[in-house]
Write a protein that holds these residues in place. Structure first.
Motif, mmCIF file in Angstrom:
data_model
loop_
_atom_site.group_PDB
_atom_site.id
_atom_site.type_symbol
_atom_site.label_atom_id
_atom_site.label_comp_id
_atom_site.label_asym_id
_atom_site.label_seq_id
_atom_site.Cartn_x
_atom_site.Cartn_y
_atom_site.Cartn_z
ATOM 1 N N ARG A 91 -3.140 -11.254 47.528
ATOM 2 C CA ARG A 91 -3.411 -9.974 46.879
ATOM 3 C C ARG A 91 -2.273 -9.025 47.252
ATOM 4 O O ARG A 91 -2.340 -8.336 48.265
ATOM 5 C CB ARG A 91 -4.750 -9.417 47.333
ATOM 6 N N PRO A 92 -1.215 -8.989 46.465
ATOM 7 C CA PRO A 92 -0.038 -8.183 46.803
ATOM 8 C C PRO A 92 -0.398 -6.727 47.072
ATOM 9 O O PRO A 92 -1.189 -6.121 46.352
ATOM 10 C CB PRO A 92 0.846 -8.317 45.561
ATOM 11 N N ARG A 93 0.219 -6.195 48.104
ATOM 12 C CA ARG A 93 -0.066 -4.824 48.504
ATOM 13 C C ARG A 93 1.228 -4.176 48.968
ATOM 14 O O ARG A 93 1.990 -4.764 49.731
ATOM 15 C CB ARG A 93 -1.082 -4.825 49.644
ATOM 16 N N GLY A 94 1.491 -2.988 48.484
ATOM 17 C CA GLY A 94 2.698 -2.281 48.894
ATOM 18 C C GLY A 94 3.170 -1.325 47.809
ATOM 19 O O GLY A 94 2.428 -0.984 46.891
ATOM 20 N N ARG A 95 4.425 -0.913 47.903
ATOM 21 C CA ARG A 95 4.996 0.064 46.980
ATOM 22 C C ARG A 95 6.337 -0.444 46.459
ATOM 23 O O ARG A 95 7.128 -1.013 47.214
ATOM 24 C CB ARG A 95 5.179 1.412 47.685
ATOM 25 N N ILE A 96 6.562 -0.247 45.163
ATOM 26 C CA ILE A 96 7.862 -0.571 44.587
ATOM 27 C C ILE A 96 8.454 0.689 43.971
ATOM 28 O O ILE A 96 7.737 1.549 43.467
ATOM 29 C CB ILE A 96 7.780 -1.692 43.529
ATOM 30 N N HIS A 97 9.775 0.780 44.047
ATOM 31 C CA HIS A 97 10.490 1.949 43.538
ATOM 32 C C HIS A 97 11.355 1.501 42.358
ATOM 33 O O HIS A 97 12.165 0.586 42.482
ATOM 34 C CB HIS A 97 11.361 2.554 44.636
ATOM 35 N N ASP A 142 14.007 -0.725 44.187
ATOM 36 C CA ASP A 142 13.813 -2.169 44.080
ATOM 37 C C ASP A 142 14.265 -2.682 42.722
ATOM 38 O O ASP A 142 14.761 -3.801 42.612
ATOM 39 C CB ASP A 142 12.327 -2.517 44.280
ATOM 40 N N PHE A 143 14.065 -1.873 41.691
ATOM 41 C CA PHE A 143 14.379 -2.283 40.325
ATOM 42 C C PHE A 143 15.073 -1.154 39.577
ATOM 43 O O PHE A 143 14.933 0.021 39.925
ATOM 44 C CB PHE A 143 13.100 -2.645 39.549
ATOM 45 N N VAL A 284 6.449 -10.364 47.908
ATOM 46 C CA VAL A 284 5.357 -10.764 47.022
ATOM 47 C C VAL A 284 5.100 -9.675 45.986
ATOM 48 O O VAL A 284 4.785 -9.961 44.827
ATOM 49 C CB VAL A 284 4.085 -11.040 47.849
ATOM 50 N N VAL A 285 5.250 -8.412 46.394
ATOM 51 C CA VAL A 285 5.030 -7.295 45.484
ATOM 52 C C VAL A 285 6.080 -7.292 44.374
ATOM 53 O O VAL A 285 5.752 -7.116 43.192
ATOM 54 C CB VAL A 285 5.055 -5.962 46.262
ATOM 55 N N MET A 286 7.340 -7.501 44.727
ATOM 56 C CA MET A 286 8.402 -7.555 43.733
ATOM 57 C C MET A 286 8.187 -8.728 42.775
ATOM 58 O O MET A 286 8.371 -8.610 41.563
ATOM 59 C CB MET A 286 9.764 -7.673 44.403
#
Length: 302
Positions: A91-97, A142-143, A284-286
């Motif tokens: 269960r991916p957890r975190g923050r992407i920018h 990140d992207f 995993v989030v990315m």
């Protein structure tokens, strides 16, 4: 704390829980003799006896009881931390920018964010809308969602949607007053509404294609904006000729608010891409974000 010391403490707590060297050794998948030797090492290092050994049972000394009382919550917290972190794999957890050009975000990010957040409720997405070209990694993103012509060689680029064609357009009232340009060279005699990249003083050069060659036209606009939508709205009001993506102009054309111009001189070019560094260790989030967009938009192979 060294790994061997942590293993000794784990062995000690296993003996406390099971009340037996044999059963504790079985739970740890080691031999009873190896566990006994580990406890001797622990007691020698701490210079205190922790266990009373009898033929039938193992009892804690006062020092052993004190150590067990302090260790139990600490080891439980360690186990909980490991279990909680392991959930990231399932269960991916975190923050992407994400750094996105405005049009790219409007077309290929914003429409899909609600579904993404519903599928991954523990992921937070931080989006910066900006048409400037910048060092994505250095700025902590990140992207990036940007045009193919701006793709850095150190980046992976996944195409989002079709190629783009830019066309000039003006309102019927403007064309009635000033006439139609027949070639890009004629634009210099017209009122043009230009656009400039963020951070750039000069206007964006309009690009046209004919006989296998691209040509750029530099224009001194009667109006200049740092936002393409504002330039288009000004054209609708009769201020002059604007230049933007054909699919963005088409709704105005259908309402008879704008007329496309010089279409024989317009050709498609690379559209928007989802970009990220080639050498980046993808979390995993990315990975969840990439895979989701691959299915939703869709994007090219990766």
């Amino acid at each position: 704390m060294r790994g061997s010391e942590f293993s000794e403490l784990q062995g000690f707590m296993a003996i406390v829980e099971h009340g037996s060297f044999v059963r504790a050794a079985e739970s740890l998948h080691v031999t009873a003799s190896a566990l006994s030797q580990s406890m001797k090492s622990l007691e020698n290092r701490m210079r205190v006896q922790l266990l009373h050994r009898t033929t039938r049972r193992v009892h804690l000394t006062e020092a052993g009881g004190h150590l067990a009382a302090r260790l139990r919550p600490a080891l439980e917290e360690v186990s909980a931390a490991v279990a909680d972190t392991s959930q990231f794999a399932t269960r991916p957890r975190g923050r992407i920018h994400v750094h996105a050009m405005r049009l790219g975000s409007r077309l290929y990010l914003e429409p899909y964010l609600p579904a993404f957040l519903e599928a991954f409720p523990d992921i937070r997405v931080d989006v910066t809308l900006d048409d400037a070209s910048l060092d994505v990694v250095q700025q902590g993103y990140d992207f990036s969602i940007r045009l193919g012509e701006m793709l850095d060689q150190d980046f992976v680029g996944l195409p989002l949607g079709p190629r783009i064609r830019q066309v000039a357009a003006a309102s019927p009232s403007y064309l009635e007053d000033f006439g139609y340009p027949q070639t890009p060279a004629d634009l210099g005699r017209h009122r043009c509404i230009t656009w400039r990249w963020p951070g750039q003083l000069g206007s964006y050069q309009w690009e046209f294609f004919k006989d296998g060659q691209w040509q750029k036209v530099s224009l001194d606009g009667v109006l200049s904006f740092n936002d393409q939508h504002a330039a288009l709205e000004a054209a609708v009001r009769g201020a002059g000729i604007a230049f933007w993506a054909e699919d963005q102009i088409q709704p105005y054309v259908e309402r008879s608010e704008l007329v496309p111009l010089l279409t024989d001189w317009s050709a498609p070019f690379e559209g928007f891409y989802l970009c990220f560094p080639k050498q980046h260790q993808h979390s995993v989030v990315m990975r969840a974000f990439i895979d989701f967009l691959k299915q939703a938009v869709p994007v090219g192979p990766y």
